[in-house]
Scaffold this motif. Sequence first.
Motif, PDB file in Angstrom:
ATOM      1  N   GLU A   1       0.801  -1.181  -0.192  1.00 59.10           N
ATOM      2  CA  GLU A   1      -0.099   0.102  -0.012  1.00 59.10           C
ATOM      3  C   GLU A   1       0.940   1.244  -0.004  1.00 59.10           C
ATOM      4  O   GLU A   1       0.570   2.101  -0.733  1.00 59.10           O
ATOM      5  CB  GLU A   1      -0.762   0.041   1.298  1.00 59.10           C
ATOM      6  N   GLU A   2       1.674   1.396   0.715  1.00 55.34           N
ATOM      7  CA  GLU A   2       2.683   2.436   1.070  1.00 55.34           C
ATOM      8  C   GLU A   2       3.531   2.722  -0.240  1.00 55.34           C
ATOM      9  O   GLU A   2       3.763   3.718  -0.576  1.00 55.34           O
ATOM     10  CB  GLU A   2       3.650   2.361   2.118  1.00 55.34           C
ATOM     11  N   LEU A   3       3.988   1.616  -1.049  1.00 56.30           N
ATOM     12  CA  LEU A   3       4.467   1.828  -2.373  1.00 56.30           C
ATOM     13  C   LEU A   3       3.504   2.382  -3.373  1.00 56.30           C
ATOM     14  O   LEU A   3       3.979   3.403  -4.182  1.00 56.30           O
ATOM     15  CB  LEU A   3       5.422   0.564  -2.555  1.00 56.30           C
ATOM     16  N   LEU A   4       2.480   1.710  -3.611  1.00 57.91           N
ATOM     17  CA  LEU A   4       1.717   2.018  -4.298  1.00 57.91           C
ATOM     18  C   LEU A   4       1.062   3.492  -4.383  1.00 57.91           C
ATOM     19  O   LEU A   4       0.972   3.891  -5.584  1.00 57.91           O
ATOM     20  CB  LEU A   4       0.301   0.903  -4.323  1.00 57.91           C
ATOM     21  N   VAL A   5       0.618   3.994  -3.259  1.00 59.39           N
ATOM     22  CA  VAL A   5       0.355   5.172  -3.403  1.00 59.39           C
ATOM     23  C   VAL A   5       1.217   6.331  -3.556  1.00 59.39           C
ATOM     24  O   VAL A   5       0.975   7.615  -3.728  1.00 59.39           O
ATOM     25  CB  VAL A   5      -0.322   5.702  -1.824  1.00 59.39           C
ATOM     26  N   ARG A   6       2.523   5.924  -3.606  1.00 50.99           N
ATOM     27  CA  ARG A   6       3.677   6.873  -4.099  1.00 50.99           C
ATOM     28  C   ARG A   6       4.091   6.820  -5.525  1.00 50.99           C
ATOM     29  O   ARG A   6       4.988   7.411  -5.825  1.00 50.99           O
ATOM     30  CB  ARG A   6       4.885   6.623  -2.888  1.00 50.99           C
ATOM     31  N   MET A   7       3.317   6.036  -6.200  1.00 51.57           N
ATOM     32  CA  MET A   7       3.616   5.741  -7.536  1.00 51.57           C
ATOM     33  C   MET A   7       3.232   7.429  -8.288  1.00 51.57           C
ATOM     34  O   MET A   7       2.345   7.775  -8.145  1.00 51.57           O
ATOM     35  CB  MET A   7       2.794   4.855  -8.265  1.00 51.57           C
TER      36      MET A   7
END
Length: 789
Positions: free
Chosen positions: A380-386
């Motif tokens: 989740e934390e990586l995806l929202v920072r795309m």
Amino acid sequence: MTSARSGPEVPTATYRLQLQPAFPFAAAAAAVPYLASLGVSHLHLSPVLEAVPGSAHGYDVVDHARVREELGGEEGLRALARTAREHGLGLVLDIVPNHMAMAPRHNRALWEVLREGPGSPYARWFDIDWTAQGGRVLLPVLGGPIGSELEHLVVAGDVLRYHEHVFPLRAGTEHLPLPELLDAQWYRPVWWRLARTELNYRRFFSISELIGLRVEDPEVFDATHAKILQLLAEGVVDGLRIDHPDGLADPDGYLARLHEATGGRWTVVEKILADGEHLPASWPVAGTTGYDALRHVDGLFTDQEGARELLGAYRRFAAPQTDRGGNWEATVRRAAYKVLTHELATETDRLTRLAARLCASSPDLSLRDRAPWALRTALEELLVRMRVYRPYASSDVAAVVTEEAAAEARLAFVVPEEAAAVDVVRRLLIETPGAETAEDRAGRVEFRARFAQTASALRAKSVEDTAFYRYVPLLSATEVGGEPGRPGVSLEEFHAYCARVQGDWPGTGTVVSTHDTKRSADVRAALAVLTECPGRWAQLLAEVTRPEEGVPDGQLAWAAWQTVFGLGPAEEERVQEALLKHVREAGMYTSWTEQEPPYEEAVAAFVTAGPCGPPGERVASFRKVLDPHVRANVLGTALIHLTMPGVPDVYQGTEGEYRALVDPDNRRPVSFPPEAPGEKGALTAAALRLRARRPGAFGATAAYTPLSAEGPAAEHCVAFARSGEVVTAVTRLSLRLAEAGGWRETRLPLPPGRWVDVLAPGREFTGHARVADLFDRLPVVLLERAAES
């Protein structure tokens, strides 16, 4: 360059037609003489394959082997092609490789899968997780929990009926008692609310009515593209528009396979490029469908400093919380978290299960002993920072899933050792270990593909379908492909973009209005003028908006007033429909799935009494004062679009004045020829006919040369030459220009030769032309080099 980018079949200009039962092939054929006279080279048709009956758009395909009967069937399409050929026009088709309609009674392939389960030869078509839900396909179609819907579930012969839904029964189960019968099927009808967390098939974004296709499978590709390839091979169709390639498991492989199958026909992809992102150079396509061009053209007519002032006024007027509409990056981040944990919860679950399985079975022991909750948090934390839609196999994944993003993601963990889950996920995405089993290798390929597909859906849902409705200081900037945090584009940026397009993707598509734009180009052109008078706009809204008169919330009020300013005089029903969609998409006080009638009623009452009531007349009067500047933006946008590098796509009806809001408002049938095309219609026809007359000036080998005005108002003139044969010049930020004293002695150095005015025959210019003379009739000018005498 590939043959797809430089081949002889590149259109000079296309015209998009929205086919539907109310506008079938025969209606399109009737419009051909007019469209041919307009100057386009190809008709660009919305999807033509068999779709759900009554569909107004055609993206809900049910049969790839048949041309849609409601439009006139294959003979109707072939008749349209013949008529088009007789008038010198070709056809470009919009195709949908990512999904089909979840409509079993119309979708034979899906019907067979639901009847026969994973053993069906069609099971490989659909992206279904048979390891979940006990090996049954979850069908979220019931209006409530199944116990309350039993009376509506009716067995009729070898089918199960639920209201308008019809499902096949597994052979030999039709005589079982209902509870046993339901348990014996390869599917499980459930309450529609379970789709958010329990669904076990890939969807188009969060739309459960559209099921994902597996065109990465060669057999599925062949079966779903046979009819399209036949139409191409037989000369009925000349080129393709590819809908949503980012949803595919392997866009690189798909486009390579398609390029080979079509023989390199002109193909553009609906790829949304983030600010600063470039189309993968390895893709064998002509380019994008043009949203990157839209962003740069719109930005030219947006005053960046004025946009910042408008943002300040918006914050004071609407008083949005920092993370709910007052800051663009914070708005996007909050929207992304909401989408991941709600609309895309089931996709996130599937990714988490796959990551956990890979870690548990990896031959690399450093990946093991990772808790599923930690892996989910890391994902989740990586995806929202795309920052972009997704990584690709042909690109550097580390440049997309960055170390900077990983460092921020680790901060979500309290215990440092648990934060290592972020590094584990990033390694699964980036690294290619030397010692791995075939199973591990296949698992990593699947994980990377599903991460990319989820990232794409997240970006679309959180940015275009949520944040764009929460962050509303300037509605014209909240457009597909737009960058609301930086809406303005400088002259230097625009010229650099055009030079890059001409050098790298000369056959790319360009657009300013489409069936998916939230506001048509003419509405956005009007709204951009507000960045030139932000103080006056804020003062007007303070005068016409009375909190005691039932304003539901400041953000909605600000968006509503901008909507009626941009649209101009229109039926109240159109405004109400668009704003109802606005508040549901924003999801702050109501939503599509959690509707709040009191709030929605308050919105409707406010729109009736305010923007569409007597106070709205003051906004209309204000717009009338600004009409000359709206006109300059409308004509400038149109002319730049039609003469900049790339292949312009003219959306139906937009050759003349066209004011439309978000779909379905922008998909209404239009008349051919238009009733009152006006000066925009004359400009469009002149520019398109010039492109047809001088194709070499605009094609793959053409030159793009910026022209710089000289003098006190030089920054207000956008000008460029095409191959030394055509010159375009338009006025930008005309209100600021007028306030600064006008053009005065500003001059535009023209290339050598004698130049005639295409829009006003009889006028000629040479040398250093006074800009005031160039624009004394219109705020734009289109010049063509005169033949040497």
